[in-house]
Design a protein around this motif. Structure first.
Motif, PDB file in Angstrom:
ATOM      1  N   THR B  15       0.818  -1.212   0.000  1.00 35.82           N
ATOM      2  CA  THR B  15       0.000   0.000   0.000  1.00 35.82           C
ATOM      3  C   THR B  15       0.850   1.261   0.000  1.00 35.82           C
ATOM      4  OG1 THR B  15      -0.181  -0.233   2.381  1.00 35.82           O
ATOM      5  CG2 THR B  15      -2.020  -1.001   1.088  1.00 35.82           C
ATOM      6  N   HIS B  16       2.150   1.138  -0.189  1.00 34.82           N
ATOM      7  CA  HIS B  16       3.043   2.295  -0.323  1.00 34.82           C
ATOM      8  C   HIS B  16       2.942   3.208   0.884  1.00 34.82           C
ATOM      9  CE1 HIS B  16       4.023   1.668  -4.616  1.00 34.82           C
ATOM     10  NE2 HIS B  16       2.978   0.903  -4.482  1.00 34.82           N
ATOM     11  N   GLY B  17       3.026   2.657   2.043  1.00 30.32           N
ATOM     12  CA  GLY B  17       2.898   3.457   3.241  1.00 30.32           C
ATOM     13  C   GLY B  17       1.822   2.868   4.117  1.00 30.32           C
ATOM     14  N   VAL B  18       1.153   3.704   4.858  1.00 33.08           N
ATOM     15  CA  VAL B  18       0.166   3.172   5.791  1.00 33.08           C
ATOM     16  C   VAL B  18      -1.232   3.587   5.370  1.00 33.08           C
ATOM     17  CG1 VAL B  18       1.563   2.733   7.797  1.00 33.08           C
ATOM     18  CG2 VAL B  18       0.916   5.020   7.303  1.00 33.08           C
ATOM     19  N   LEU B  19      -1.676   3.010   4.315  1.00 34.90           N
ATOM     20  CA  LEU B  19      -3.031   3.238   3.835  1.00 34.90           C
ATOM     21  C   LEU B  19      -3.863   2.015   4.186  1.00 34.90           C
ATOM     22  CD1 LEU B  19      -5.023   4.839   2.004  1.00 34.90           C
ATOM     23  CD2 LEU B  19      -4.116   3.581   0.100  1.00 34.90           C
ATOM     24  N   ARG B  20      -5.097   2.252   4.597  1.00 36.72           N
ATOM     25  CA  ARG B  20      -5.972   1.112   4.887  1.00 36.72           C
ATOM     26  C   ARG B  20      -7.090   1.107   3.863  1.00 36.72           C
ATOM     27  NH1 ARG B  20     -10.240   0.734   9.644  1.00 36.72           N
ATOM     28  NH2 ARG B  20     -11.050  -1.310   9.123  1.00 36.72           N
ATOM     29  N   LEU B  21      -7.300  -0.052   3.255  1.00 37.45           N
ATOM     30  CA  LEU B  21      -8.364  -0.193   2.278  1.00 37.45           C
ATOM     31  C   LEU B  21      -9.362  -1.217   2.799  1.00 37.45           C
ATOM     32  CD1 LEU B  21      -6.251  -0.531  -0.975  1.00 37.45           C
ATOM     33  CD2 LEU B  21      -7.482   1.462  -0.260  1.00 37.45           C
ATOM     34  N   VAL B  22     -10.624  -0.892   2.717  1.00 36.50           N
ATOM     35  CA  VAL B  22     -11.655  -1.865   3.056  1.00 36.50           C
ATOM     36  C   VAL B  22     -12.301  -2.273   1.735  1.00 36.50           C
ATOM     37  CG1 VAL B  22     -13.784  -2.259   4.284  1.00 36.50           C
ATOM     38  CG2 VAL B  22     -12.010  -0.887   5.303  1.00 36.50           C
ATOM     39  N   VAL B  23     -12.127  -3.533   1.378  1.00 35.96           N
ATOM     40  CA  VAL B  23     -12.526  -3.993   0.055  1.00 35.96           C
ATOM     41  C   VAL B  23     -13.724  -4.922   0.188  1.00 35.96           C
ATOM     42  CG1 VAL B  23     -11.700  -4.998  -2.069  1.00 35.96           C
ATOM     43  CG2 VAL B  23     -10.085  -3.984  -0.512  1.00 35.96           C
ATOM     44  N   ASP B  24     -14.775  -4.644  -0.563  1.00 37.19           N
ATOM     45  CA  ASP B  24     -15.930  -5.538  -0.614  1.00 37.19           C
ATOM     46  C   ASP B  24     -15.821  -6.395  -1.857  1.00 37.19           C
ATOM     47  OD1 ASP B  24     -16.860  -4.450   1.643  1.00 37.19           O
ATOM     48  OD2 ASP B  24     -18.317  -3.126   0.700  1.00 37.19           O
ATOM     49  N   LEU B  25     -15.909  -7.701  -1.672  1.00 34.47           N
ATOM     50  CA  LEU B  25     -15.716  -8.614  -2.788  1.00 34.47           C
ATOM     51  C   LEU B  25     -16.962  -9.450  -3.019  1.00 34.47           C
ATOM     52  CD1 LEU B  25     -12.218 -10.086  -2.019  1.00 34.47           C
ATOM     53  CD2 LEU B  25     -12.766  -8.497  -3.814  1.00 34.47           C
ATOM     54  N   ASP B  26     -17.274  -9.636  -4.283  1.00 30.21           N
ATOM     55  CA  ASP B  26     -18.310 -10.586  -4.661  1.00 30.21           C
ATOM     56  C   ASP B  26     -17.588 -11.693  -5.403  1.00 30.21           C
ATOM     57  OD1 ASP B  26     -20.413 -11.996  -5.510  1.00 30.21           O
ATOM     58  OD2 ASP B  26     -21.310 -10.424  -6.752  1.00 30.21           O
ATOM     59  N   GLY B  27     -17.348 -12.814  -4.723  1.00 26.86           N
ATOM     60  CA  GLY B  27     -16.473 -13.815  -5.309  1.00 26.86           C
ATOM     61  C   GLY B  27     -15.070 -13.251  -5.361  1.00 26.86           C
ATOM     62  N   ASP B  28     -14.544 -13.080  -6.590  1.00 26.03           N
ATOM     63  CA  ASP B  28     -13.212 -12.504  -6.731  1.00 26.03           C
ATOM     64  C   ASP B  28     -13.284 -11.102  -7.333  1.00 26.03           C
ATOM     65  OD1 ASP B  28     -10.575 -12.549  -6.409  1.00 26.03           O
ATOM     66  OD2 ASP B  28     -10.104 -13.743  -8.184  1.00 26.03           O
ATOM     67  N   THR B  29     -14.490 -10.603  -7.493  1.00 28.56           N
ATOM     68  CA  THR B  29     -14.665  -9.317  -8.170  1.00 28.56           C
ATOM     69  C   THR B  29     -14.887  -8.216  -7.146  1.00 28.56           C
ATOM     70  OG1 THR B  29     -15.739 -10.580  -9.898  1.00 28.56           O
ATOM     71  CG2 THR B  29     -15.927  -8.201 -10.030  1.00 28.56           C
ATOM     72  N   ILE B  30     -14.222  -7.107  -7.366  1.00 31.66           N
ATOM     73  CA  ILE B  30     -14.332  -6.002  -6.414  1.00 31.66           C
ATOM     74  C   ILE B  30     -15.645  -5.264  -6.637  1.00 31.66           C
ATOM     75  CG2 ILE B  30     -13.308  -3.832  -5.698  1.00 31.66           C
ATOM     76  CD1 ILE B  30     -10.614  -4.994  -6.538  1.00 31.66           C
ATOM     77  N   VAL B  31     -16.376  -5.073  -5.534  1.00 34.76           N
ATOM     78  CA  VAL B  31     -17.615  -4.314  -5.611  1.00 34.76           C
ATOM     79  C   VAL B  31     -17.376  -2.878  -5.162  1.00 34.76           C
ATOM     80  CG1 VAL B  31     -19.988  -4.212  -4.817  1.00 34.76           C
ATOM     81  CG2 VAL B  31     -18.883  -6.416  -5.111  1.00 34.76           C
ATOM     82  N   ASN B  32     -16.568  -2.732  -4.135  1.00 32.32           N
ATOM     83  CA  ASN B  32     -16.372  -1.402  -3.570  1.00 32.32           C
ATOM     84  C   ASN B  32     -15.033  -1.356  -2.839  1.00 32.32           C
ATOM     85  OD1 ASN B  32     -17.054   1.192  -2.946  1.00 32.32           O
ATOM     86  ND2 ASN B  32     -18.083   0.635  -1.037  1.00 32.32           N
ATOM     87  N   VAL B  33     -14.332  -0.261  -2.984  1.00 29.33           N
ATOM     88  CA  VAL B  33     -13.091  -0.064  -2.236  1.00 29.33           C
ATOM     89  C   VAL B  33     -13.210   1.237  -1.479  1.00 29.33           C
ATOM     90  CG1 VAL B  33     -10.601   0.102  -2.334  1.00 29.33           C
ATOM     91  CG2 VAL B  33     -11.803  -1.102  -4.114  1.00 29.33           C
ATOM     92  N   GLU B  34     -12.899   1.181  -0.209  1.00 26.93           N
ATOM     93  CA  GLU B  34     -13.019   2.390   0.600  1.00 26.93           C
ATOM     94  C   GLU B  34     -11.671   2.687   1.240  1.00 26.93           C
ATOM     95  OE1 GLU B  34     -15.665   3.509   4.279  1.00 26.93           O
ATOM     96  OE2 GLU B  34     -16.715   2.205   2.885  1.00 26.93           O
ATOM     97  N   PRO B  35     -10.991   3.732   0.811  1.00 26.34           N
ATOM     98  CA  PRO B  35      -9.706   4.048   1.460  1.00 26.34           C
ATOM     99  C   PRO B  35      -9.937   4.746   2.806  1.00 26.34           C
ATOM    100  CG  PRO B  35      -9.962   5.202  -0.650  1.00 26.34           C
ATOM    101  CD  PRO B  35     -11.284   4.641  -0.300  1.00 26.34           C
ATOM    102  N   HIS B  36      -9.180   4.300   3.809  1.00 25.95           N
ATOM    103  CA  HIS B  36      -9.206   4.976   5.111  1.00 25.95           C
ATOM    104  C   HIS B  36      -7.844   5.613   5.301  1.00 25.95           C
ATOM    105  CE1 HIS B  36     -12.769   2.881   7.179  1.00 25.95           C
ATOM    106  NE2 HIS B  36     -12.870   2.732   5.884  1.00 25.95           N
TER     107      HIS B  36
END
Ligand code: SF4
Lengths: 219, 365
Positions: B15-36
C-alpha cells in the motif's frame, strides 16, 4: 523480553552438567578411548550450543518490510543497487512480522499507529530487536510539537540502536545493523529494563497517555 | 453470492505506506473499495501557522518525500508572492532544472515500485534506483544534502553553483537517456506486465474530470492539462516540450505517460542548461518577516508537481502565515481507486493502486 530464552539456556546448562557428570563417572569406570571422546564431545556440544546459535542470529538478521514515512525511502535505497546490503545478510525484507528479527522503525509514529506497531512487535518471534531509524523514531523529529505523534518509538518499544539524521543516509543503517550485530555477539542485546509503557511509574512521571486499543476496529 | 469484506493494511507491503483499504468482494470481483486515511496525520498546516516563514520550508518538503524540492519551491513561491519579490532570471533557470530532476527522480521511484507490485520483481527497481542515485548525487553537490534540500531563499538559492555543474549535468542527461530507454525493452514485451496493465483499471475521460484527479493520472485519461503549459511559470513558456497523454486511461497508459514524461523532462533540462550562463547570479536573501507596510493579500500559487497539480492558499501575516491550506494531488488521486477498481479482480487492486502513484505523507498531512 528474553526471559524465556534465559530459562531455556539455564535448563540446557543443567542438562549439560548432568550429562558431563555421567560421562565422567562412566569414564572412571571403563577406561577406554571412546569415553575420552565422549567427554570432548560434550565440550563440543556446549560450544556449539553457545556459539552456533548466536552465529546464526548475528548473520541472518531479517528486517521487517515496514515503512512509515520519508525515512522508508532511504530504507528502500538501502536495499537497492548502490548499497549492496545482501553481502552482510540483511536484505531479506519480509512482509510478515512472524519471520522478522529486526524491526526498523522508519518514520514518525502517530497515535493511531501505536497499537498497530505494538501488535506487530508482539507478533515477532523472540529474540527481537528494534532500530529507531531517523529523528522521528528517535525523538519525534521535526514534528515533536504536533498533537498527533509520539515523541519517539522508545516510549512504547525497547530500542536497541538509534540512528540520527533526517533522513539518515543508507550507510548509517548499515552502521546501525553492524552495531546491532556487535551487541548480539556480546550478548548485550535486548534491554531487560522495562519500557515506559510497561513500567507504570515511569509512564506516570512522563505523563504519557497512550490510546486504548479499541477492539471494535481490530486489525 | 454474499459480499465478503476484506481489510487491507495499514501495515501492508503494497500500500506504499500506511493506507488502509476496506474492500468488498463478490467472489473474486471487487464491488467497492473504501480508502481509510489518517495514519500519518501530524497537522502540517497547523504547525506551519505557528512557525516563522523560514522555518516552514522543512515542513513542506516532507510532504512528498519522493520530490521534496517541488513542494519546497511551491511554498517559497507563495512567500515570494506575499513579499512581492522577483526571482532572479538565472535562479529561475536553475529552479526549473532542479524541478525537472525531481520529477525524473520521483517517476523513477514510481517505476521501480510499480514493477515490483506487478510482478517484475526487483529488475527495474534496481535499475531505477541506480539512476536515481546519480541524480541525487548531482543535487547533493548543488545543495548539500541528499534528500531534503532546504536550499531556496528569497529570489534565488543560498549557495553559488558548483564549478563544473553544467558539464556534469549534460553528461548525466546523456547517461539517463541511454539507460532509461533500455527499460522499455524489458518492461513492454513482458506478457505479465501487459496482462496486468492493459485494459485494467480504466478511468474514462469524463470520470477523471469529475473526480478532479490531477497530473499523470488525468493526462493518461486523455486530458491535455498541465500547469506548465496552462499557466506557465518561470521560463516554461520559452521551452519546447510536449505533454504526453494517453487514450484509454488504463494502467498501461498511466505507465506510458510517466515514462514519456521522463524524456520530456530531460529535454527541458537540456534546453535550460543551454540558457544558463557560465557564472550565474543565483544567490537569494534569507527569508525574513513580511514588511508590515506591504499589506499582503491572499496568495494562491499553482504548480505542476510530479504527482499532479499542487496549490497553496495562504493568508499571510507579518511573521507567520495566518492561514495556510495545501492542495495535495495525491489526496485527490487516492479516491479514484474505487472508480478504477470496481468490476476488476482482487488481484488487480494493487496494480491499480500502484498506478496512481500516491504518497501517504501528502495525503494525511
Ligand atoms: S526523520 Fe526526517 S526524513 Fe525521517 S521520517 Fe522523520 S521527517 Fe522524515
Amino acid at each position: 523480553m528474553n526471559d524465556d530464552l534465559l530459562d531455556k539456556d539455564e535448563r540446557f546448562l543443567n542438562a549439560e552438567k548432568k550429562m558431563s557428570r555421567l560421562v565422567l563417572q562412566a569414564s572412571k569406570k571403563y577406561k577406554t578411548p571412546v569415553n575420552a571422546m565422549f567427554t570432548r564431545l560434550s565440550d563440543f556440544t556446549k560450544a556449539v550450543s553457545k556459539g552456533l546459535i548466536r552465529w546464526g542470529r548475528v548473520n541472518s538478521l531479517w528486517p521487517a518490510q515496514f515503512g512509515l514515512a520519508c525515512c522508508a525511502i532511504e530504507l528502500m535505497d538501502f536495499g537497492a543497487a548502490r548499497i549492496d546490503a545482501e553481502r552482510k545478510g540483511y536484505l531479506l525484507f519480509r512482509a510478515t512480522p512472524r519471520q522478522n528479527d529486526v524491526m526498523i522503525v522508519a518514520g514518525w509514529v502517530t497515535k493511531s499507529m501505536v497499537p498497530r506497531v505494538k501488535r506487530m512487535y508482539e507478533q515477532m518471534a523472540s529474540p527481537r530487536y528494534v532500530i529507531a531509524f531517523g529523528e522521528c523514531a528517535t525523538s519525534g523529529g521535526p514534528w515533536w510539537e504536533s498533537y498527533n505523534i509520539i515523541q519517539g518509538i522508545d516510549q512504547v518499544l525497547p530500542v536497541d540502536v538509534y540512528v540520527a539524521g533526517c533522513p539518515p543516509q543508507p550507510e548509517n543503517l548499515f552502521a546501525a545493523l553492524m552495531k546491532l550485530q556487535e551487541k548480539i555477539r556480546d550478548k548485550h542485546a535486548g534491554s531487560k529494563e522495562p519500557t515506559i509503557s510497561e513500567d507504570i511509574k515511569r509512564a506516570e512521571i512522563s505523563g504519557i497517555h497512550l490510546p486504548e486499543e479499541d477492539n471494535s476496529s481490530r486489525l | 453470492m454474499s459480499i465478503v469484506r476484506i481489510n487491507v493494511g495499514p501495515i501492508h507491503p503494497s500500500t506504499h505506506g500506511v493506507l488502509r483499504l476496506v474492500v468488498d468482494l463478490d467472489g473474486d470481483t471487487i464491488v467497492n473499495v473504501e480508502p481509510h486515511i489518517g495514519f500519518l496525520h501530524r497537522g502540517v498546516e497547523k504547525l506551519m501557522e505557528n512557525r516563522m516563514y523560514m522555518q516552514s520550508q522543512s515542513y513542506t518538503e516532507k510532504l512528498d518525500y519522493l520530490a521534496p524540492f517541488s513542494w519546497d519551491e511551491l511554498y517559497t513561491s507563495a512567500v515570494e508572492q506575499a513579499m512581492k519579490k522577483e526571482v532572479k532570471p538565472d535562479a529561475q533557470i536553475l529552479r526549473v532544472i532542479m524541478l525537472e530532476y525531481q520529477r525524473i527522480a520521483s517517476h523513477l521511484v514510481w517505476l521501480g515500485t510499480f514493477c515490483n507490485d506487478i510482478g517484475q520483481i526487483f529488475t527495474i527497481f534496481m535499475w531505477s534506483f541506480r539512476e536515481r542515485a546519480r541524480i541525487l548525487k548531482l543535487l547533493e553537490d548543488l545543495s548539500g544534502t541528499r534528500m531534503f534540500y532546504v536550499n531556496l531563499r528569497l529570489g534565488g538559492f543560498y549557495k553559488p553553483l558548483p564549478k563544473n555543474f553544467k558539464d556534469r549535468a549534460y553528461k548525466l542527461n546523456e547517461y539517463l537517456v541511454e539507460k532509461i530507454s533500455e527499460y522499455k525493452d524489458v518492461i513492454e514485451p513482458d506478457p505479465v506486465f501487459n496482462e496486468r496493465t492493459k485494459n485494467i483499471g480504466v478511468l474514462p475521460k469524463d470520470k477523471a474530470i469529475e473526480l478532479g484527479v490531477a497530473g499523470p493520472v488525468l493526462r493518461a485519461s486523455g486530458v491535455r492539462y498541465d500547469i506548465r503549459k496552462a499557466m506557465p511559470y518561470y521560463i516554461y513558456d520559452k521551452l519546447k516540450f510536449k505533454i504526453p497523454i494517453g487514450y484509454k486511461g488504463d494502467n498501461f497508459d498511466r505507465y506510458k505517460v510517466r515514462y514519456e514524461e521522463i524524456f520530456q523532462s530531460i529535454k527541458i533540462i537540456d534546453q535550460a542548461l543551454d540558457m544558463l550562463p557560465d557564472n550565474p547570479d543565483i544567490l537569494g536573501q534569507p527569508i525574513k518577516l513580511i514588511n508590515p507596510n506591504a499589506n499582503p493579500d491572499i496568495v494562491v500559487v499553482h504548480r505542476e508537481l510530479p504527482k499532479g497539480e499542487g496549490i497553496i492558499y495562504m493568508v499571510p501575516d507579518k511573521q507567520r502565515p495566518y492561514r495556510i491550506s495545501l492542495r495535495a494531488p495525491s489526496f485527490i488521486n487516492t479516491f479514484a481507486i474505487n472508480e478504477i477498481s470496481k468490476g476488476y479482480k482482487y488481484a488487480d487492486l494493487f496494480a491499480n493502486l500502484g498506478s496512481l502513484d500516491i504518497v501517504l505523507a501528502e495525503i494525511d498531512r
